[in-house]
Design a protein around this motif. Structure first.
Motif, PDB file in Angstrom:
ATOM      1  N   ASP A 103      89.048  15.121   2.093  1.00  0.00           N
ATOM      2  CA  ASP A 103      87.866  14.350   1.388  1.00  0.00           C
ATOM      3  C   ASP A 103      88.467  13.546   0.417  1.00  0.00           C
ATOM      4  N   LEU A 104      89.308  14.014  -0.308  1.00  0.00           N
ATOM      5  CA  LEU A 104      89.861  13.016  -1.371  1.00  0.00           C
ATOM      6  C   LEU A 104      90.438  11.797  -0.697  1.00  0.00           C
ATOM      7  N   ASP A 105      91.387  11.915   0.335  1.00  0.00           N
ATOM      8  CA  ASP A 105      91.941  10.847   1.203  1.00  0.00           C
ATOM      9  C   ASP A 105      90.795   9.928   1.713  1.00  0.00           C
ATOM     10  N   LEU A 106      89.485  10.340   1.814  1.00  0.00           N
ATOM     11  CA  LEU A 106      88.656   9.300   2.592  1.00  0.00           C
ATOM     12  C   LEU A 106      88.028   8.614   1.474  1.00  0.00           C
ATOM     13  N   ARG A 107      87.730   9.477   0.208  1.00  0.00           N
ATOM     14  CA  ARG A 107      87.110   8.742  -1.156  1.00  0.00           C
ATOM     15  C   ARG A 107      87.998   7.702  -1.573  1.00  0.00           C
ATOM     16  N   ILE A 108      89.528   7.866  -1.441  1.00  0.00           N
ATOM     17  CA  ILE A 108      90.402   6.754  -2.048  1.00  0.00           C
ATOM     18  C   ILE A 108      90.289   5.573  -0.866  1.00  0.00           C
ATOM     19  N   TYR A 109      90.153   5.905   0.542  1.00  0.00           N
ATOM     20  CA  TYR A 109      90.165   4.947   1.563  1.00  0.00           C
ATOM     21  C   TYR A 109      88.871   3.860   1.274  1.00  0.00           C
ATOM     22  N   PHE A 110      87.750   4.860   0.994  1.00  0.00           N
ATOM     23  CA  PHE A 110      86.560   4.072   1.048  1.00  0.00           C
ATOM     24  C   PHE A 110      86.550   3.087  -0.435  1.00  0.00           C
ATOM     25  N   LEU A 111      87.146   3.755  -1.410  1.00  0.00           N
ATOM     26  CA  LEU A 111      87.152   2.847  -2.763  1.00  0.00           C
ATOM     27  C   LEU A 111      87.989   1.752  -2.613  1.00  0.00           C
ATOM     28  N   ALA A 112      89.156   2.048  -1.994  1.00  0.00           N
ATOM     29  CA  ALA A 112      90.140   0.799  -1.981  1.00  0.00           C
ATOM     30  C   ALA A 112      89.464  -0.262  -0.855  1.00  0.00           C
ATOM     31  N   SER A 113      88.878   0.113   0.054  1.00  0.00           N
ATOM     32  CA  SER A 113      88.131  -0.839   1.021  1.00  0.00           C
ATOM     33  C   SER A 113      86.995  -1.708   0.256  1.00  0.00           C
ATOM     34  N   ILE A 114      86.125  -0.874  -0.757  1.00  0.00           N
ATOM     35  CA  ILE A 114      85.205  -1.424  -1.316  1.00  0.00           C
ATOM     36  C   ILE A 114      85.748  -2.387  -2.270  1.00  0.00           C
ATOM     37  N   VAL A 115      86.630  -2.024  -3.062  1.00  0.00           N
ATOM     38  CA  VAL A 115      87.333  -2.792  -4.043  1.00  0.00           C
ATOM     39  C   VAL A 115      87.668  -4.238  -3.558  1.00  0.00           C
ATOM     40  N   GLY A 116      88.571  -3.879  -2.221  1.00  0.00           N
ATOM     41  CA  GLY A 116      88.830  -5.141  -1.670  1.00  0.00           C
ATOM     42  C   GLY A 116      87.963  -6.155  -1.383  1.00  0.00           C
ATOM     43  N   ALA A 261      81.825  -2.988   9.922  1.00  0.00           N
ATOM     44  CA  ALA A 261      81.799  -2.204   8.721  1.00  0.00           C
ATOM     45  C   ALA A 261      80.879  -0.824   9.167  1.00  0.00           C
ATOM     46  N   THR A 262      79.771  -0.992   9.503  1.00  0.00           N
ATOM     47  CA  THR A 262      78.786   0.060   9.759  1.00  0.00           C
ATOM     48  C   THR A 262      79.808   1.100  10.922  1.00  0.00           C
ATOM     49  N   CYS A 263      80.142   0.507  11.864  1.00  0.00           N
ATOM     50  CA  CYS A 263      81.042   1.459  12.697  1.00  0.00           C
ATOM     51  C   CYS A 263      82.064   2.126  12.084  1.00  0.00           C
ATOM     52  N   ALA A 264      83.003   1.703  11.319  1.00  0.00           N
ATOM     53  CA  ALA A 264      84.395   2.213  10.470  1.00  0.00           C
ATOM     54  C   ALA A 264      83.478   3.395   9.616  1.00  0.00           C
ATOM     55  N   PHE A 265      82.392   2.970   8.841  1.00  0.00           N
ATOM     56  CA  PHE A 265      81.656   4.010   8.116  1.00  0.00           C
ATOM     57  C   PHE A 265      81.325   5.328   8.822  1.00  0.00           C
ATOM     58  N   ILE A 266      81.068   5.095   9.937  1.00  0.00           N
ATOM     59  CA  ILE A 266      80.422   6.415  11.025  1.00  0.00           C
ATOM     60  C   ILE A 266      81.755   6.936  11.661  1.00  0.00           C
ATOM     61  N   VAL A 267      82.567   6.018  12.142  1.00  0.00           N
ATOM     62  CA  VAL A 267      83.641   6.837  12.965  1.00  0.00           C
ATOM     63  C   VAL A 267      84.817   7.646  12.007  1.00  0.00           C
ATOM     64  N   VAL A 268      85.125   6.836  11.075  1.00  0.00           N
ATOM     65  CA  VAL A 268      86.191   7.511  10.087  1.00  0.00           C
ATOM     66  C   VAL A 268      85.954   8.642   9.543  1.00  0.00           C
ATOM     67  N   PRO A 269      84.775   8.844   8.710  1.00  0.00           N
ATOM     68  CA  PRO A 269      84.445  10.197   8.362  1.00  0.00           C
ATOM     69  C   PRO A 269      84.279  11.199   9.442  1.00  0.00           C
ATOM     70  N   LEU A 270      83.519  10.856  10.663  1.00  0.00           N
ATOM     71  CA  LEU A 270      83.227  11.905  11.703  1.00  0.00           C
ATOM     72  C   LEU A 270      84.542  12.133  12.434  1.00  0.00           C
ATOM     73  N   MET A 271      85.459  11.352  12.535  1.00  0.00           N
ATOM     74  CA  MET A 271      86.993  11.664  13.008  1.00  0.00           C
ATOM     75  C   MET A 271      87.691  12.614  12.082  1.00  0.00           C
ATOM     76  N   LEU A 272      87.460  12.296  10.923  1.00  0.00           N
ATOM     77  CA  LEU A 272      88.237  13.376   9.807  1.00  0.00           C
ATOM     78  C   LEU A 272      87.372  14.638   9.518  1.00  0.00           C
ATOM     79  N   ARG A 273      86.322  14.761   9.618  1.00  0.00           N
ATOM     80  CA  ARG A 273      85.363  15.852   9.663  1.00  0.00           C
ATOM     81  C   ARG A 273      85.798  16.736  11.110  1.00  0.00           C
ATOM     82  N   ALA A 274      85.827  16.015  12.041  1.00  0.00           N
ATOM     83  CA  ALA A 274      86.209  16.766  13.290  1.00  0.00           C
ATOM     84  C   ALA A 274      87.433  17.477  13.236  1.00  0.00           C
ATOM     85  N   GLY A 275      88.534  16.516  12.894  1.00  0.00           N
ATOM     86  CA  GLY A 275      89.803  17.188  12.612  1.00  0.00           C
ATOM     87  C   GLY A 275      89.943  18.303  11.495  1.00  0.00           C
ATOM     88  N   VAL A 276      89.359  18.082  10.654  1.00  0.00           N
ATOM     89  CA  VAL A 276      88.920  19.339   9.487  1.00  0.00           C
ATOM     90  C   VAL A 276      88.486  20.678  10.199  1.00  0.00           C
TER      91      VAL A 276
END
Length: 658
Positions: A103-116, A261-276
């Motif tokens: 979850d920390l990795d996911l927050r940093i990834y979203f933060l970096a993308s939004i700042v970009g 962006a909507t697709c990424a916001f849905i797919v990446v967290p779901l992929m991460l949560r499924a992995g966890v």
């Protein structure tokens, strides 16, 4: 090489983005800034600024093809700054490759993308305002959404993803790819229904849950690549948005980027949560299997688990062996079946609670995993004693979901312990009878021995006539042995007195005078010996409360032993000192010493050192046991420091009167 190839890919995709942007638009499509960030992430050391500079130069060269030079320069600077900032956020304080597993990795990834995206929006706003290039707000929104989508969709491809494989089987994976290949064109071909494109999102979510992480990302990239390609050539629901809804031509890019962006916001967290979830489930299953192996392999311990109502859910092989029931016979039944009314009543009386099963169980749990003895009924009706513990099982919210007890059959151990206690008690009784017998015999022997010594003195003095030299020598030998026997009797009587009656003549006195008197008793022995003697007493009185005669006996015994076990030419030193609330008497010699292995038995009755026996030094073996008994009766302690051939020092600590 990888970094160089990525920079080349940035140039190619950037040229395609600029070429596909509308000529009458004010932005440059979805420029591959996410790919530029990936190249910067892979770069090391001095490569990083070179990559960022190369990205900026490529952007400037490509954008100047169909945009004014000032606009190209502003956009290029923004792209370079965005690449550097996003890389810094992703790598700050995180050595090694980028990870996207928590979850920390996911927050940093979203933060970096939004700042970009925000950096791109500010760059577009400032550039449009300074260069008078379209409406600054629209330019900022278009650049911001495009770069946000690029970062969100591409950065995960350069991260270490959850390392689980696909949970879907081969047939399901093929079906997923076919679904993507069929549904994506179908939803992007109609011009009049833009909302249909979101029918691809459930398929992407399905992939995120069931496929390997990288494969799910590839499906998302494939869908978005198809969408971008269709829109670029003027096909699909996004291509006609400006004309259909009377919007700016740049709105087409805004809608397309928002969809990506909507697709990424849905797919990446779901992929991460499924992995966890998969990793957690596998770890839980492995831990469950390990615990099951431990529980089933514990044959000597009964482990019984229940639900929150006390109904049995776990009954291990150890419980089957100790209690005689099979697992199938007891599942779902209450544990009350294992305890008789008498057993519960006994335990309730011991714990001081009501005589019912629930109260006893709560009291046992309050003992905090301290084992307690409890009666357990076997299937054959025999009651056995178990040492058991009982504890609650709670979920993460603290709600009790069950109980678990562990118990071990200690019936035989308790029988053995009781038998040993009875044997020890009998031995104590025998020892007491023996001591009483020795004391009685000693009293009875003292009178005749004293009488014998009296008659021997009279014989030696000539009261019954003159004795020949041989007769006189025999009388002296008998007298000497009688004195030794009388000394042994005195020792036995003193030891009996200390053990049984304790202190009878307790009064206050100066401990210095007792040490001096005991020292003086031994001094006459020195007439026939060549020893150096020393006595060191404090100048101030040492007040002490106790039996003066017994304390003098302590000094006589210790100093006498020191003289007896020290060869001629040696030294004996006696010292008394006050140390706080204690007085310490030290008796040191340079004699034959005591082996370290024999020192634990030194104060037991009748013990004589091997060196004493080897050197034929006479003694009864009672002196030191008398010393310890007297000292402990006075609240003190005695210790010894010695080695064979190195001399001996006895340390006696006694509480003084304050």
């Amino acid at each position: 090489m990888r970094v160089a190839l990525l920079v080349v890919a940035v140039g190619l995709f950037g040229a395609a983005a600029v070429w596909g942007a509308p000529d009458d638009g004010r932005v440059i499509g979805i420029w591959p800034v996410g790919l530029a960030t990936g190249a910067a992430l892979l770069a090391r050391g001095r490569q990083v600024p070179l990559v960022i500079l190369a990205v900026g130069l490529l952007a400037f060269v490509e954008i100047t093809v169909n945009r004014p030079t000032g606009v190209a320069a502003g956009y290029a600077v923004g792209i370079a700054v965005e690449t550097a900032v996003v890389r810094w956020i992703l790598k700050r304080g995180r050595p090694g490759p980028l990870t996207l597993r928590s979850d920390l990795d996911l927050r940093i990834y979203f933060l970096a993308s939004i700042v970009g995206g925000a950096v791109a929006a500010v760059t577009g706003l400032v550039t449009a305002a300074l260069a008078d290039w379209g409406r600054p707000g629209t330019v900022a929104l278009a650049l911001g959404t495009a770069h946000l989508a690029s970062q969100l969709c591409v950065i995960p491809l350069f991260a270490l993803l959850p390392d689980h494989g696909p949970s879907a089987g081969p047939l399901e994976r093929v079906l997923q790819w076919i679904s993507i290949a069929v549904v994506t064109p179908l939803v992007f071909l109609p011009h009049d229904f833009p909302s249909l494109v979101f029918l691809a999102v459930p398929i992407l979510a399905w992939s995120a849950f069931r496929m390997a992480p990288f494969e799910a990302l590839l499906q998302m990239v494939a869908v978005l690549a198809f969408a971008i390609g269709m829109t670029t050539v003027g096909w699909g629901p996004f291509a006609d948005v400006p004309s259909e809804y009377g919007m700016s031509v740049d709105a087409r890019g805004i809608v397309l980027a928002t969809y990506a962006a909507t697709c990424a916001f849905i797919v990446v967290p779901l992929m991460l949560r499924a992995g966890v979830h998969l990793v957690t489930a596998r770890d839980a299953a492995a831990e469950r299997d390990r615990m099951r192996n431990v529980v089933d392999g514990t044959q000597g311990v009964a482990i019984i688990g229940t639900d929150d109502l006390g109904r049995i859910t776990l009954f291990n092989p150890g419980a089957e062996r100790l209690l005689g029931y099979s697992r199938e016979e007891v599942l779902g039944l209450p544990t009350r079946m294992f305890h008789s009314e008498e057993s519960i009543a006994r335990k309730a009386d011991e714990l001081g609670v009501d005589p019912d099963h629930a109260s006893v169980a709560r009291a046992i749990m309050d003992r905090d995993l301290v084992a307690t003895e409890m009666g357990f009924l076997r299937k054959d009706g025999e009651e056995r004693s178990h040492a058991m513990t009982l504890s609650q099982i709670a979920d993460e919210r603290g709600h009790v979901i069950g109980y678990v007890s562990t118990s071990e059959d200690v019936t035989e151990r308790l029988h053995t312990q009781n038998a040993l206690e009875e044997a020890v008690q009998r031995l104590r009784e025998v020892d007491a009878v023996k001591d009483a017998f020795v004391s009685s015999v000693s009293h009875e022997l003292r009178t005749p021995i004293t009488s014998i010594l009296g008659y021997l003195e009279m014989l030696e003095d000539g009261s019954y006539g003159d004795l020949s030299p041989l007769q006189r020598d025999a009388v002296r030998r008998v007298s000497s042995n009688s004195d030794r026997l009388l000394g042994l009797i005195d020792d036995l009587l003193t030891l009996s007195r200390v053990q049984d009656s304790g202190l009878s003549g307790e009064r206050a006195f100066d401990l210095r005078s007792v040490v001096e008197a005991g020292y003086a008793v031994v001094l006459p022995v020195l007439k026939s010996r060549r020893l150096q003697m020393g006595l060191d007493l404090p100048e101030e009185p040492v007040p002490f409360l106790g039996d003066r005669d017994l304390m003098e006996r302590v000094v006589v015994n210790l100093v006498g032993n020191a003289v007896k076990f020290t060869p001629d030419g040696g030294r004996v030193a006696v010292g008394l000192a006050v140390l706080g609330d204690f007085a310490q008497l030290d008796v040191a010699d340079t004699g034959i010493g005591i082996p370290v292995s024999e020192q634990p038995k030194l104060f037991t009755r009748f013990f004589r050192s091997e060196l004493a026996q080897k050197n034929a030094i006479q003694g009864s073996g009672l002196g030191l046991s008398i010393v310890r008994g007297i000292v402990e009766k006075h609240g003190g302690s005695v210790a010894v420091t010695s080695e064979a051939g190195e001399g001996t020092t006895f340390h006696v600590r006694l509480p003084v009167v304050t």
